[in-house]
Design a protein around this motif. Sequence first.
Motif, PDB file in Angstrom:
ATOM      1  N   SER A  69       1.329  -1.379  -0.180  1.00  0.00           N
ATOM      2  CA  SER A  69       0.188  -0.046   0.215  1.00  0.00           C
ATOM      3  C   SER A  69       0.757   1.396  -0.069  1.00  0.00           C
ATOM      4  CB  SER A  69      -0.781   0.205   1.605  1.00  0.00           C
ATOM      5  OG  SER A  69      -0.158   0.486   2.343  1.00  0.00           O
ATOM      6  N   THR A  74       6.704   1.473  -9.271  1.00  0.00           N
ATOM      7  CA  THR A  74       7.027   0.022 -10.472  1.00  0.00           C
ATOM      8  C   THR A  74       7.096   0.472 -11.247  1.00  0.00           C
ATOM      9  OG1 THR A  74       4.979  -0.794 -10.578  1.00  0.00           O
ATOM     10  CG2 THR A  74       5.389  -0.724  -8.782  1.00  0.00           C
ATOM     11  N   ASN A  88      -0.335  -8.082 -16.104  1.00  0.00           N
ATOM     12  CA  ASN A  88      -1.607  -7.082 -15.696  1.00  0.00           C
ATOM     13  C   ASN A  88      -2.647  -7.984 -14.793  1.00  0.00           C
ATOM     14  OD1 ASN A  88      -1.344  -4.090 -15.308  1.00  0.00           O
ATOM     15  ND2 ASN A  88      -3.544  -4.431 -16.844  1.00  0.00           N
ATOM     16  N   TYR A  91      -1.076  -8.443 -10.934  1.00  0.00           N
ATOM     17  CA  TYR A  91      -0.823  -7.341 -10.886  1.00  0.00           C
ATOM     18  C   TYR A  91      -1.315  -6.528 -10.131  1.00  0.00           C
ATOM     19  CZ  TYR A  91       1.552  -3.197 -10.593  1.00  0.00           C
ATOM     20  OH  TYR A  91       2.113  -1.351 -10.229  1.00  0.00           O
ATOM     21  N   GLU A  92      -2.561  -6.447 -11.262  1.00  0.00           N
ATOM     22  CA  GLU A  92      -3.750  -5.512 -10.051  1.00  0.00           C
ATOM     23  C   GLU A  92      -4.739  -6.422  -8.431  1.00  0.00           C
ATOM     24  OE1 GLU A  92      -6.955  -4.878 -13.103  1.00  0.00           O
ATOM     25  OE2 GLU A  92      -7.069  -6.689 -13.570  1.00  0.00           O
ATOM     26  N   HIS A  94      -2.785  -7.027  -6.560  1.00  0.00           N
ATOM     27  CA  HIS A  94      -2.171  -6.924  -5.567  1.00  0.00           C
ATOM     28  C   HIS A  94      -2.329  -5.542  -5.232  1.00  0.00           C
ATOM     29  CE1 HIS A  94      -0.235 -11.114  -5.126  1.00  0.00           C
ATOM     30  NE2 HIS A  94      -0.497 -10.627  -5.973  1.00  0.00           N
ATOM     31  N   PHE A  95      -2.606  -4.493  -6.182  1.00  0.00           N
ATOM     32  CA  PHE A  95      -2.975  -2.618  -5.955  1.00  0.00           C
ATOM     33  C   PHE A  95      -4.254  -2.626  -5.707  1.00  0.00           C
ATOM     34  CE2 PHE A  95       1.524  -3.706  -7.251  1.00  0.00           C
ATOM     35  CZ  PHE A  95       2.140  -2.656  -6.696  1.00  0.00           C
ATOM     36  N   THR A  96      -4.586  -1.500  -5.084  1.00  0.00           N
ATOM     37  CA  THR A  96      -5.731  -1.248  -5.231  1.00  0.00           C
ATOM     38  C   THR A  96      -5.654   0.662  -5.343  1.00  0.00           C
ATOM     39  OG1 THR A  96      -5.754  -0.563  -2.418  1.00  0.00           O
ATOM     40  CG2 THR A  96      -6.866  -2.142  -2.923  1.00  0.00           C
ATOM     41  N   ALA A  97      -6.316   1.261  -5.762  1.00  0.00           N
ATOM     42  CA  ALA A  97      -6.112   2.567  -5.467  1.00  0.00           C
ATOM     43  C   ALA A  97      -6.087   3.688  -4.356  1.00  0.00           C
ATOM     44  CB  ALA A  97      -7.678   3.626  -6.651  1.00  0.00           C
ATOM     45  N   TYR A  99      -3.117   3.682  -7.541  1.00  0.00           N
ATOM     46  CA  TYR A  99      -1.949   2.721  -8.091  1.00  0.00           C
ATOM     47  C   TYR A  99      -0.717   3.552  -7.853  1.00  0.00           C
ATOM     48  CZ  TYR A  99      -6.257   0.195  -9.129  1.00  0.00           C
ATOM     49  OH  TYR A  99      -7.567  -0.715  -9.361  1.00  0.00           O
ATOM     50  N   PRO A 100       0.409   2.844  -7.806  1.00  0.00           N
ATOM     51  CA  PRO A 100       1.585   3.165  -7.245  1.00  0.00           C
ATOM     52  C   PRO A 100       1.491   3.652  -9.247  1.00  0.00           C
ATOM     53  CG  PRO A 100       2.115   1.254  -7.530  1.00  0.00           C
ATOM     54  CD  PRO A 100       0.134   1.600  -7.133  1.00  0.00           C
ATOM     55  N   ARG A 102       4.006   3.209 -12.797  1.00  0.00           N
ATOM     56  CA  ARG A 102       4.065   2.150 -13.321  1.00  0.00           C
ATOM     57  C   ARG A 102       4.908   2.282 -14.824  1.00  0.00           C
ATOM     58  NH1 ARG A 102       0.592  -3.083 -14.675  1.00  0.00           N
ATOM     59  NH2 ARG A 102      -0.223  -1.979 -15.634  1.00  0.00           N
TER      60      ARG A 102
END
Length: 125
Positions: A69, A74, A88, A91-92, A94-97, A99-100, A102
């Motif tokens: 978080s 990335t 993707n 990948y998606e 593992h992340f929530t808005a 977002y980093p 990239r």
Amino acid sequence: MKEIIETPDAPAAIGPYSQAVKFGSMLITSGQIPLTPAGELVAGGVAEQTGQVMENLKAVLAAAGTDLSRVVKTTVFLADMNEFAAMNAVYEQHFTAPYPARSTVQVARLPRDVRVEIEVIVDLS
């Protein structure tokens, strides 16, 4: 002053580098490839390999007292950009808005001929 971050819960470095370096309020990881903590290559395609890479990153970040978080950037290295959608999709998960940032690039070759490598920059402040 920099602090070296290492954990047995991610594969050991296979060269003269650290799993991650903490510098001030930043944590910068080395690229993680799909090796298990025991150093064995994960079987399967880019989706399975991306899953292991993300688990490795989570372990390195946990050793530094943080998690995904806090990732601000990335960089994804792919052996074949045609595998972007499969990478993707994992990948998606593992992340929530929000977002980093990239960057994703295709490279000529990755260590151990893996399909994917990912590195991250984390804000610890």
